[in-house]
Design a protein around this motif. Structure first.
Motif, PDB file in Angstrom:
ATOM      1  N   ALA A  32      -3.425   3.593  -2.716  1.00  0.00           N
ATOM      2  CA  ALA A  32      -3.227   2.644  -1.613  1.00  0.00           C
ATOM      3  C   ALA A  32      -4.478   1.776  -1.437  1.00  0.00           C
ATOM      4  O   ALA A  32      -4.380   0.562  -1.210  1.00  0.00           O
ATOM      5  CB  ALA A  32      -2.902   3.397  -0.325  1.00  0.00           C
ATOM      6  N   CYS A  33      -5.663   2.366  -1.569  1.00  0.00           N
ATOM      7  CA  CYS A  33      -6.910   1.588  -1.474  1.00  0.00           C
ATOM      8  C   CYS A  33      -6.948   0.539  -2.576  1.00  0.00           C
ATOM      9  O   CYS A  33      -7.329  -0.616  -2.358  1.00  0.00           O
ATOM     10  CB  CYS A  33      -8.133   2.496  -1.598  1.00  0.00           C
ATOM     11  N   ALA A  93      -4.875  -2.357  -1.813  1.00  0.00           N
ATOM     12  CA  ALA A  93      -5.479  -3.190  -0.763  1.00  0.00           C
ATOM     13  C   ALA A  93      -6.462  -4.192  -1.360  1.00  0.00           C
ATOM     14  O   ALA A  93      -6.501  -5.358  -0.948  1.00  0.00           O
ATOM     15  CB  ALA A  93      -6.178  -2.308   0.275  1.00  0.00           C
ATOM     16  N   LEU A 129       0.840  -1.207   0.000  1.00  0.00           N
ATOM     17  CA  LEU A 129       0.000   0.000   0.000  1.00  0.00           C
ATOM     18  C   LEU A 129       0.871   1.251   0.000  1.00  0.00           C
ATOM     19  O   LEU A 129       0.595   2.227  -0.698  1.00  0.00           O
ATOM     20  CB  LEU A 129      -0.942   0.014   1.218  1.00  0.00           C
ATOM     21  N   VAL A 161      -6.920   2.420   4.857  1.00  0.00           N
ATOM     22  CA  VAL A 161      -6.535   3.758   4.393  1.00  0.00           C
ATOM     23  C   VAL A 161      -7.606   4.776   4.817  1.00  0.00           C
ATOM     24  O   VAL A 161      -7.717   5.101   5.997  1.00  0.00           O
ATOM     25  CB  VAL A 161      -6.299   3.774   2.865  1.00  0.00           C
TER      26      VAL A 161
END
Ligand code: PLP
Length: 394
Positions: free
Chosen positions: A279-280, A283, A58, A244
């Motif tokens: 980052a999401c 994930a 991430l 996040v």
């Protein structure tokens, strides 16, 4: 004595009732063992269920997005705030949730509040679980629809209210949390969906504490109960298990297009910066590629609850990693939490008005990143301090 002195009076009341708090400060990342206020503590306080908040994939995705797209987006989604990564994340979540489309909001809070308030009018009716999250309650109030509260997890009561509204004009929205954040119990989705279908109501669920936790690969309660295609509005958060920040709504293409045009937080508040979005997105790749993280979360949950029970604790109605330990009044909960912290364990004290009077507790949240050794030490500390304070009989 300025015009704000009434605030001081109210703060003094909080001090007297033992509910006044100071913010705890993490001096590094959110990890199973964190450095907080100058002390190393086992962290059972976060919603970082899968340990993704500080995951290298991430962080790399965030850094790469910053290099390519910059630090900010320059405007709301409808102006310059939609980048390729925003659309990619929405497509990814829709595919993951097996729905036509998805819209991402700045938070789970704005996803709920923005959705409920934009799809209903003052002529409509909301049938809502008495323990639904604050963001649902605020969305209901903002919509100015009539609010009918059903008893916690009582699908028959919800059906009774819907039955009483037959022939009454206006749309009906039936809404529940998927997992309730204070007790860790699961909403009675099959019964609610049946009631919604029988009476032609819109069915909406808030899967904030179930995203990444329940269902295959953490797909949420709809997947857990096999209710695909029968829930019209599915809300989730990117701020808990996803690690996040953000919230999303999944549903039909028309629902999402409507929210693009009408949801006020979408229209009037700037979009996620590239780092958050990327980052999401990373994930969700991890959820698909490495389902073992969700399995470890549940294995740790079973292990922790069994150890608590073996030590004489009542783990209540929780069916999920959220594990409350009831102590009575707010003052005791905060005192227990503070004493645990001194002994190297971080678990949040929760009291009135967040929960009913007499139902104060500390809340422990297990994550996939805890080791059995962390959990053993946590239970030992919980029991030792509880006996010392008379919460458990010696
Ligand atoms: C945490 C939570 C939210 C809010 O999510 P954020 O992304 O933190 O804003 C909404 N609903 C429920 C049930 C929650 O527990």
């Amino acid at each position: 004595m300025g015009p704000l002195s009434y605030l001081t009076d109210q703060l003094n009341e909080l001090r007297v009732s033992g509910s006044f708090f100071r913010l705890r400060e993490l001096q590094g990342a959110c990890e199973p063992v964190s450095q907080v206020d100058g002390r190393e503590v086992i962290n059972l306080a976060s919603n970082n269920y899968l340990g993704l908040a500080n995951h290298p994939r991430l962080k790399e995705a965030a850094l790469e997005a910053v290099r390519k797209y910059g630090a900010g987006t320059g405007a709301v989604r409808t102006i310059t705030g939609t980048m390729s990564i925003h659309m990619e994340l929405e497509r990814k979540i829709a595919a993951f949730k097996n729905t036509e489309a998805c819209v991402v909001f700045q938070s789970g809070f704005t996803a709920n509040a923005g959705t409920v308030s934009s799809i209903l009018t003052p002529d409509d009716h909301i049938i809502s679980d008495e323990l639904n999250h604050a963001s649902i309650i605020d969305g209901c109030r903002l919509s100015r629809a009539k609010i009918h509260v059903f008893r916690h997890r009582d699908a028959a009561h919800a059906a009774e209210i819907l039955d009483g509204l037959q022939g009454v004009s206006g749309r009906k929205l039936l809404i529940t949390d998927g997992v309730f954040s204070m007790d860790g119990d699961v909403g009675p989705l099959p019964g609610l969906v049946e009631a919604a279908e029988k009476y032609g109501a819109i069915m909406m669920i808030d899967d904030a504490h179930s995203s990444g936790v329940l269902g295959r690969n953490g797909r949420g309660t709809v997947d857990h109960f096999g209710l695909h295609g029968r829930v019209h509005v599915q809300v989730g958060t990117l701020s808990k298990a996803i690690g996040v920040l953000g919230g999303y709504v999944c549903g039909s293409q028309d629902l999402i297009d409507y929210l693009y045009h009408r949801a006020r937080p979408f229209l009037f508040s700037t979009s996620h910066p590239p780092a958050v979005t990327a980052a999401c997105s990373a994930a969700f790749d991890l959820l698909v590629e490495e389902p073992e993280r969700v399995e470890r979360l549940w294995e740790n949950t079973r292990y922790f609850k069994a150890a608590l029970r073996a030590n004489g604790f009542d783990t209540g109605v929780s069916e999920t990693p959220i594990t409350p330990i009831h102590v009575g009044e707010a003052k005791e909960a905060h005192a227990y939490s503070a004493a645990l912290f001194e002994e190297g364990l971080w678990a949040t004290g929760i009291g009135f008005p967040t929960v009913q009077k007499g139902r104060a507790r500390i809340r422990c949240i297990v994550t996939a990143a805890h080791t059995h050794e962390h959990l053993d030490r946590a239970v030992e500390t919980l029991a030792r301090v509880a006996r010392r304070m008379g919460i458990l009989s010696a």
